[in-house]
Design an enzyme around this catalytic site. Structure first.
Site, PDB file in Angstrom:
ATOM      1  N   ASP A  24       0.829  -1.211   0.000  1.00  0.00           N
ATOM      2  CA  ASP A  24       0.000   0.000   0.000  1.00  0.00           C
ATOM      3  C   ASP A  24       0.865   1.263   0.000  1.00  0.00           C
ATOM      4  O   ASP A  24       0.520   2.265  -0.625  1.00  0.00           O
ATOM      5  CB  ASP A  24      -0.900  -0.013   1.251  1.00  0.00           C
ATOM      6  CG  ASP A  24      -2.213   0.702   1.020  1.00  0.00           C
ATOM      7  OD1 ASP A  24      -2.351   1.372  -0.018  1.00  0.00           O
ATOM      8  OD2 ASP A  24      -3.099   0.609   1.884  1.00  0.00           O
TER       9      ASP A  24
ATOM     10  N   HIS B 261      -7.509  -2.187   8.793  1.00  0.00           N
ATOM     11  CA  HIS B 261      -6.592  -1.508   7.872  1.00  0.00           C
ATOM     12  C   HIS B 261      -6.987  -0.036   7.909  1.00  0.00           C
ATOM     13  O   HIS B 261      -8.007   0.353   7.342  1.00  0.00           O
ATOM     14  CB  HIS B 261      -6.774  -2.105   6.469  1.00  0.00           C
ATOM     15  CG  HIS B 261      -5.952  -1.469   5.401  1.00  0.00           C
ATOM     16  ND1 HIS B 261      -4.727  -1.961   4.999  1.00  0.00           N
ATOM     17  CD2 HIS B 261      -6.168  -0.374   4.620  1.00  0.00           C
ATOM     18  CE1 HIS B 261      -4.246  -1.213   4.019  1.00  0.00           C
ATOM     19  NE2 HIS B 261      -5.108  -0.238   3.768  1.00  0.00           N
TER      20      HIS B 261
ATOM     21  N   CYS C 266      -1.286   9.187  -2.254  1.00  0.00           N
ATOM     22  CA  CYS C 266      -1.183   9.229  -3.702  1.00  0.00           C
ATOM     23  C   CYS C 266      -0.666  10.610  -4.100  1.00  0.00           C
ATOM     24  O   CYS C 266      -1.259  11.620  -3.743  1.00  0.00           O
ATOM     25  CB  CYS C 266      -2.540   8.969  -4.327  1.00  0.00           C
ATOM     26  SG  CYS C 266      -2.503   9.215  -6.101  1.00  0.00           S
TER      27      CYS C 266
HETATM   28 ZN    ZN Z   1      -5.004   1.037   2.073  1.00  0.00          ZN
END
Ligand code: ZN
Length: 314
Positions: free
Chosen positions: A18, A210, A243
């Site tokens: 990730d 998560h 991101c």
């Molecule tokens: Zn994630």
């Protein structure tokens, strides 16, 4: 006399999957392997080392097979690999994966964007994957958008439960990870969803969270899940994971932040915090990486101060 061991929590390091996937400059395979070796050396035992998806979808993770092959040779690490379908799952197992993470989303638009199918089709794919891989392969189910969807907003508890009603009976022994994909969950929501799930599906062997720290609630959400009995938490060293094309987005809750919190609470993580911070500092400095978390800076400052006072006394 045996010394009673401290109660413990399990940290799943997901930075190599990730954390890296949003980083554009390709991280050399050797460097990826070296980070995994260093994480293992500080006590991390469970690592999501990559994702078997198409090169086009996630160019950063195109070397997952090579990384996995290298990991198989590292003693004491349990490499897990994320897969979106049966075919990729079989490939990962053939390359040495011992834990597969199958991902699907509760919300239809996110599932379509992520794996190009409807959630119903993904449920069928999960069933096919379970049939195709040997039963000794540990299975984890990552339920994305279990709390909130980037396209559809808040996801109702009932919708997540409805999805689990279909998934859990397929393999009750699978670990189930509820994912706060957007980082917009709040502790009350986390508490409510886990308490409902745990009482509704008592046969599930293990639950995991998560969490993303996008809105600064990562640790609060981890603690809320912990209070409901969850003992497995995903985390990313250096808090990597934002991101670069989504301003303001940040990664998973930082591994060093979770380790610090649980160790202060008297829980064992098996991880050496100061040694981890040194690895996390290098991870946070990866070109193109967006780092998060607070503990890294605080521990670094403390270690530097101790070094200065030791050298002034010498
Ligand atoms: Zn994630």
């Amino acid at each position: 006399m045996t010394i009673p061991s401290r109660p413990s929590v399990e940290i799943v390091e997901v930075g190599p999957r990730d954390g890296y996937q949003g980083i554009t400059p390709f991280i050399p395979t050797d460097l990826k392997i070296s980070f995994i070796e260093r994480l293992v050396s500080v006590g991390v035992r469970r690592i999501e080392i990559g994702s078997c998806v198409s090169e086009k979808a996630l160019p950063q993770l195109r070397d997952t097979h090579e990384v996995l092959t290298a990991c198989v040779r590292i003693p004491s690490v349990a490499p897990q690999v994320l897969v979106p379908n049966q075919r990729r799952g079989e490939q990962a197992v053939n390359a040495g994966a011992r834990t597969l993470v199958f991902v699907l989303s509760v919300s239809e638009s996110h599932n379509r964007a992520n794996v190009q199918t409807t959630p119903e089709q993904s449920v069928d794919e999960y069933a096919r994957l379970l049939k195709a891989v040997p039963s000794e392969i540990a299975m984890r189910l990552d339920l994305a958008t279990a709390f909130d969807c980037p396209y559809e907003g808040r996801v109702q508890v009932a919708a997540t439960i409805a999805m689990l009603e279909r998934l859990v009976p397929l393999r009750p022994g699978a670990e189930i990870c509820l994912c706060d994909t957007t980082g917009r969950a709040d502790p009350k929501h986390v508490e409510r969803l886990f308490s409902t799930c745990i009482s509704r599906f008592p046969n599930v062997s293990r639950w995991a969270l998560h969490a993303h720290d996008t809105y600064g609630r990562g640790l609060a959400n981890v603690y809320a899940a912990y209070k409901q009995g969850v003992r497995t938490f995903d985390a990313s060293f250096g808090g990597l994971g934002g991101c670069p094309f989504a301003p303001g987005a940040t990664g998973n809750v930082a591994t060093e932040d979770i380790v610090y919190m649980f160790e202060r609470m008297g829980m064992a993580t098996g991880i050496d915090l100061e040694a981890l911070v040194a690895v996390a500092r290098d991870g946070a400095a990866l070109p193109g990486g967006l780092a998060g978390g607070r503990v890294r800076a605080a521990v670094t400052a403390k270690v530097q101060m101790q070094a200065r006072s030791a050298s002034s006394k010498a």
